[in-house]
Write a protein that holds these residues in place. Structure first.
Motif, PDB file in Angstrom:
ATOM      1  N   HIS A   1       0.822  -1.211   0.000  1.00 50.23           N
ATOM      2  CA  HIS A   1       0.000   0.000   0.000  1.00 50.23           C
ATOM      3  C   HIS A   1       0.853   1.258   0.000  1.00 50.23           C
ATOM      4  CE1 HIS A   1      -3.297  -2.812   1.099  1.00 50.23           C
ATOM      5  NE2 HIS A   1      -4.046  -1.902   0.495  1.00 50.23           N
ATOM      6  N   CYS A   2       1.996   1.209   0.675  1.00 49.61           N
ATOM      7  CA  CYS A   2       2.919   2.344   0.577  1.00 49.61           C
ATOM      8  C   CYS A   2       3.396   2.539  -0.861  1.00 49.61           C
ATOM      9  CB  CYS A   2       4.119   2.127   1.506  1.00 49.61           C
ATOM     10  SG  CYS A   2       3.727   2.140   3.268  1.00 49.61           S
ATOM     11  N   TRP A   3       3.733   1.441  -1.507  1.00 43.32           N
ATOM     12  CA  TRP A   3       4.136   1.502  -2.921  1.00 43.32           C
ATOM     13  C   TRP A   3       3.009   2.058  -3.776  1.00 43.32           C
ATOM     14  CZ3 TRP A   3       2.370  -0.210  -7.517  1.00 43.32           C
ATOM     15  CH2 TRP A   3       3.262  -0.296  -8.585  1.00 43.32           C
ATOM     16  N   LEU A   4       1.777   1.594  -3.505  1.00 44.70           N
ATOM     17  CA  LEU A   4       0.621   1.955  -4.319  1.00 44.70           C
ATOM     18  C   LEU A   4       0.357   3.454  -4.287  1.00 44.70           C
ATOM     19  CD1 LEU A   4      -1.604   0.519  -6.002  1.00 44.70           C
ATOM     20  CD2 LEU A   4      -3.009   0.514  -3.933  1.00 44.70           C
ATOM     21  N   TYR A   5       0.502   4.071  -3.114  1.00 42.90           N
ATOM     22  CA  TYR A   5       0.212   5.506  -2.992  1.00 42.90           C
ATOM     23  C   TYR A   5       1.427   6.373  -3.319  1.00 42.90           C
ATOM     24  CZ  TYR A   5      -4.312   4.442  -0.963  1.00 42.90           C
ATOM     25  OH  TYR A   5      -5.594   4.011  -0.787  1.00 42.90           O
ATOM     26  N   THR A   6       2.585   5.752  -3.501  1.00 41.74           N
ATOM     27  CA  THR A   6       3.790   6.511  -3.838  1.00 41.74           C
ATOM     28  C   THR A   6       4.002   6.601  -5.342  1.00 41.74           C
ATOM     29  OG1 THR A   6       4.835   5.812  -1.779  1.00 41.74           O
ATOM     30  CG2 THR A   6       6.286   6.696  -3.485  1.00 41.74           C
ATOM     31  N   PHE A   7       3.702   5.513  -6.055  1.00 42.36           N
ATOM     32  CA  PHE A   7       3.961   5.454  -7.491  1.00 42.36           C
ATOM     33  C   PHE A   7       2.632   5.277  -8.227  1.00 42.36           C
ATOM     34  CE2 PHE A   7       7.642   3.623  -5.291  1.00 42.36           C
ATOM     35  CZ  PHE A   7       8.624   4.530  -5.682  1.00 42.36           C
ATOM     36  N   PRO A   8       2.158   6.279  -8.945  1.00 40.87           N
ATOM     37  CA  PRO A   8       0.868   6.181  -9.650  1.00 40.87           C
ATOM     38  C   PRO A   8       0.977   5.285 -10.884  1.00 40.87           C
ATOM     39  CG  PRO A   8       1.945   8.263 -10.163  1.00 40.87           C
ATOM     40  CD  PRO A   8       2.791   7.596  -9.123  1.00 40.87           C
ATOM     41  N   GLY A   9      -0.209   4.903 -11.387  1.00 44.57           N
ATOM     42  CA  GLY A   9      -0.266   4.145 -12.624  1.00 44.57           C
ATOM     43  C   GLY A   9      -0.503   2.668 -12.474  1.00 44.57           C
ATOM     44  N   TYR A  10      -0.699   2.184 -11.253  1.00 46.23           N
ATOM     45  CA  TYR A  10      -0.917   0.748 -11.023  1.00 46.23           C
ATOM     46  C   TYR A  10      -2.033   0.239 -11.930  1.00 46.23           C
ATOM     47  CZ  TYR A  10      -2.158  -3.561  -8.551  1.00 46.23           C
ATOM     48  OH  TYR A  10      -2.434  -4.869  -8.225  1.00 46.23           O
ATOM     49  N   PRO A  11      -1.884  -0.905 -12.582  1.00 47.68           N
ATOM     50  CA  PRO A  11      -0.808  -1.905 -12.420  1.00 47.68           C
ATOM     51  C   PRO A  11       0.401  -1.698 -13.336  1.00 47.68           C
ATOM     52  CG  PRO A  11      -2.521  -2.823 -13.793  1.00 47.68           C
ATOM     53  CD  PRO A  11      -2.994  -1.450 -13.390  1.00 47.68           C
ATOM     54  N   ASP A  12       0.402  -0.608 -14.106  1.00 43.07           N
ATOM     55  CA  ASP A  12       1.586  -0.305 -14.915  1.00 43.07           C
ATOM     56  C   ASP A  12       2.570   0.443 -14.019  1.00 43.07           C
ATOM     57  OD1 ASP A  12       3.378   0.080 -16.893  1.00 43.07           O
ATOM     58  OD2 ASP A  12       2.172   1.484 -18.073  1.00 43.07           O
TER      59      ASP A  12
ATOM     60  N   ASP B   1       9.630  -3.055  -7.917  1.00 45.64           N
ATOM     61  CA  ASP B   1       8.438  -3.688  -8.494  1.00 45.64           C
ATOM     62  C   ASP B   1       8.008  -4.939  -7.744  1.00 45.64           C
ATOM     63  OD1 ASP B   1       8.234  -1.756 -10.377  1.00 45.64           O
ATOM     64  OD2 ASP B   1       9.069  -2.941 -12.034  1.00 45.64           O
ATOM     65  N   VAL B   2       8.919  -5.544  -6.992  1.00 43.65           N
ATOM     66  CA  VAL B   2       8.571  -6.738  -6.236  1.00 43.65           C
ATOM     67  C   VAL B   2       7.522  -6.447  -5.163  1.00 43.65           C
ATOM     68  CG1 VAL B   2      10.354  -6.452  -4.475  1.00 43.65           C
ATOM     69  CG2 VAL B   2       9.609  -8.759  -5.113  1.00 43.65           C
ATOM     70  N   LEU B   3       7.310  -5.170  -4.842  1.00 42.84           N
ATOM     71  CA  LEU B   3       6.354  -4.792  -3.792  1.00 42.84           C
ATOM     72  C   LEU B   3       4.939  -4.574  -4.318  1.00 42.84           C
ATOM     73  CD1 LEU B   3       8.497  -2.226  -1.750  1.00 42.84           C
ATOM     74  CD2 LEU B   3       8.095  -4.643  -1.253  1.00 42.84           C
ATOM     75  N   MET B   4       4.713  -4.738  -5.608  1.00 44.04           N
ATOM     76  CA  MET B   4       3.427  -4.346  -6.176  1.00 44.04           C
ATOM     77  C   MET B   4       2.404  -5.476  -6.237  1.00 44.04           C
ATOM     78  SD  MET B   4       4.260  -4.029 -10.251  1.00 44.04           S
ATOM     79  CE  MET B   4       2.589  -3.528 -10.606  1.00 44.04           C
ATOM     80  N   PHE B   5       2.712  -6.633  -5.673  1.00 44.22           N
ATOM     81  CA  PHE B   5       1.806  -7.776  -5.774  1.00 44.22           C
ATOM     82  C   PHE B   5       1.241  -8.133  -4.403  1.00 44.22           C
ATOM     83  CE2 PHE B   5       5.051  -8.152  -9.107  1.00 44.22           C
ATOM     84  CZ  PHE B   5       4.234  -8.038 -10.226  1.00 44.22           C
ATOM     85  N   GLY B   6       0.666  -7.136  -3.731  1.00 43.21           N
ATOM     86  CA  GLY B   6       0.107  -7.354  -2.402  1.00 43.21           C
ATOM     87  C   GLY B   6      -1.023  -8.361  -2.380  1.00 43.21           C
ATOM     88  N   ARG B   7      -1.714  -8.527  -3.500  1.00 40.77           N
ATOM     89  CA  ARG B   7      -2.804  -9.497  -3.554  1.00 40.77           C
ATOM     90  C   ARG B   7      -2.305 -10.905  -3.215  1.00 40.77           C
ATOM     91  NH1 ARG B   7      -7.780 -10.041  -5.960  1.00 40.77           N
ATOM     92  NH2 ARG B   7      -8.392 -12.217  -6.061  1.00 40.77           N
ATOM     93  N   LEU B   8      -1.084 -11.230  -3.612  1.00 40.36           N
ATOM     94  CA  LEU B   8      -0.569 -12.568  -3.357  1.00 40.36           C
ATOM     95  C   LEU B   8      -0.352 -12.811  -1.870  1.00 40.36           C
ATOM     96  CD1 LEU B   8       1.961 -12.939  -6.305  1.00 40.36           C
ATOM     97  CD2 LEU B   8      -0.446 -13.615  -6.186  1.00 40.36           C
ATOM     98  N   ALA B   9      -0.082 -11.755  -1.110  1.00 42.68           N
ATOM     99  CA  ALA B   9       0.028 -11.909   0.341  1.00 42.68           C
ATOM    100  C   ALA B   9      -1.319 -12.277   0.944  1.00 42.68           C
ATOM    101  CB  ALA B   9       0.578 -10.634   0.973  1.00 42.68           C
ATOM    102  N   VAL B  10      -2.406 -11.716   0.391  1.00 42.68           N
ATOM    103  CA  VAL B  10      -3.743 -12.075   0.865  1.00 42.68           C
ATOM    104  C   VAL B  10      -4.028 -13.540   0.551  1.00 42.68           C
ATOM    105  CG1 VAL B  10      -6.201 -11.577   0.646  1.00 42.68           C
ATOM    106  CG2 VAL B  10      -4.557  -9.710   0.619  1.00 42.68           C
ATOM    107  N   VAL B  11      -3.610 -13.994  -0.626  1.00 47.75           N
ATOM    108  CA  VAL B  11      -3.776 -15.404  -0.977  1.00 47.75           C
ATOM    109  C   VAL B  11      -3.019 -16.285   0.014  1.00 47.75           C
ATOM    110  CG1 VAL B  11      -3.307 -17.138  -2.749  1.00 47.75           C
ATOM    111  CG2 VAL B  11      -4.155 -14.882  -3.403  1.00 47.75           C
TER     112      VAL B  11
END
Length: 384
Positions: free
Chosen positions: A19-30, A38-48
């Motif tokens: 979430h820190c990455w998400l609000y720092t770098f716009p354009g998700y998922p690009d 970029d390794v920090l942008m797949f937070g969904r997998l942590a929920v899995v």
């Protein structure tokens, strides 16, 4: 089981960093971040991983007792006490922040419908403005908790293959019938494909409760081999493709996550934690015996009423406490636990395996001699 809370903590930390990455770098998922972030942008997998771990930890105890739980009402009550108070506190705080501090960014400010839907933890099925976008996963967990007794019943009554088929085939059919064979989450975020993820964790608990030969399989390497094709595909296709195909990515990575948990738990069994200052004195030991014998096994009259073997002739659990004596573990006490809930509570306390010490106890040897069907389940060793 030790270590599970640590894994939950690491997964939660990854979600925070996402979430820190998400609000720092716009354009998700690009991604517009430096490549090394970029390794920090797949937070969904942590929920899995949370869901795999949840199915694993909840099924550990039933897997060791023939896939029976302590009862539906008791299970749901314990889950509610564990989840709802902190969730409602977080909901109240999120509502206050959304109304008075920072406007909510998900579908407008919260309304009365938001209080009703989120208060009843029904956000995975009904749409309402949310005060906190992260609450969607709580709705998924709640649904899986409600399904858990049914999943246990299917596993106990039929088999692991039937359980996997029941939850996986409908999900795959749903995915293949979607436009472009890539379902997207609706406004209500209903996520049926996360049920097989939860069941994968349950199957991992069955592996941990299986024979030592099964546990010795190289589950760590199996996990690596299962994850490599999925990771390679994600790297080749890029972040946008990966995020848009989370439906399939989640399902593909769940087996690798499960096998990784199996590997970690087998390492615990091989290298149990011991207290460094107890090497000079004998320890007391706790053992849990589980009867697998036929209910009619005592009709032959070979064992007098009240004897340990007679008591174990019927399906039951016996808790044995062995005390230090002049020649080692010479004294013992025994208590019959006819109620499965008592046995489950005992199992939560008694963790580490010490079968060789158990088999030297006179009471255990007598029980095994009279009733070969008795399965020895031995847990924690520690001081009295």
């Amino acid at each position: 089981m030790r270590g599970l809370d640590g894994l939950r903590g690491l997964a939660a930390l990854y979600v925070v960093l996402f979430h820190c990455w998400l609000y720092t770098f716009p354009g998700y998922p690009d991604s517009s971040a430096p490549a090394w972030l970029d390794v920090l942008m797949f937070g969904r997998l942590a929920v899995v991983f949370f869901l795999v771990l949840s199915g694993f930890s909840l099924a550990i105890s039933p897997a060791g007792h023939g896939w029976r739980s302590e009862g539906i009402a008791s299970f749901l009550r314990r889950r509610a006490w564990r989840i709802l108070p902190p969730y409602w506190a977080a909901l109240a705080m999120s509502l206050a922040i959304s109304w008075f501090v920072v406007p909510a960014s998900h579908y407008g400010p919260p309304t009365g419908a938001s209080i009703l839907v989120y208060g009843l933890v029904a956000q995975d099925m009904f749409t309402a403005p949310t005060p906190n976008g992260a609450f969607w996963s709580i709705g998924v967990e709640t649904e899986l908790y409600l399904l858990f007794p049914l999943l246990l019943f299917v596993r106990r009554r039929f088999s692991a293959a039937v359980l996997v088929a029941c939850v996986t085939f409908p999900v795959i059919a749903h995915g293949l019938m979607a436009a472009g064979a890539s379902p997207v989450e609706g406004a209500n975020r209903l996520t049926p494909h996360l049920a097989p993820v939860f069941v994968a964790g349950m199957l991992g608990a069955g592996i941990v409760a299986a024979s030592d030969r099964v546990q010795r399989l190289p589950w760590g390497w199996f996990a690596v081999l299962a994850a490599l094709p999925v990771v390679a595909l994600g790297v080749i296709q890029g972040s946008v493709w990966t995020v848009n195909h989370y439906f399939w990515i989640d399902l593909a990575l769940a087996p690798a996550m499960t096998m990784l948990l199996c590997r970690g738990c087998h390492r615990q069994a091989r290298h149990p934690r011991t207290a460094p200052d107890r090497a000079t004195r004998p320890e007391s030991r706790w053992f849990l015996l589980q009867s697998l014998s036929d209910p009619s096994a005592d009709r032959h009259g070979r064992d007098p009423p009240g004897s340990p073997a007679f008591r174990l002739a019927r399906p039951a659990h016996v808790l044995v406490h062995a005390h230090p004596g002049p020649a080692g573990l010479g004294a013992w006490r025994m208590a019959v636990l006819p109620d499965l809930r008592d046995a489950l509570q005992a199992e939560q306390i008694l963790e580490n395996h010490d079968l060789r010490t158990a088999e030297r106890l006179p009471v255990v040897r007598a029980l095994l001699l009279h009733r070969p069907q008795v399965q020895l389940r031995c847990f924690r060793s520690g001081g009295s």
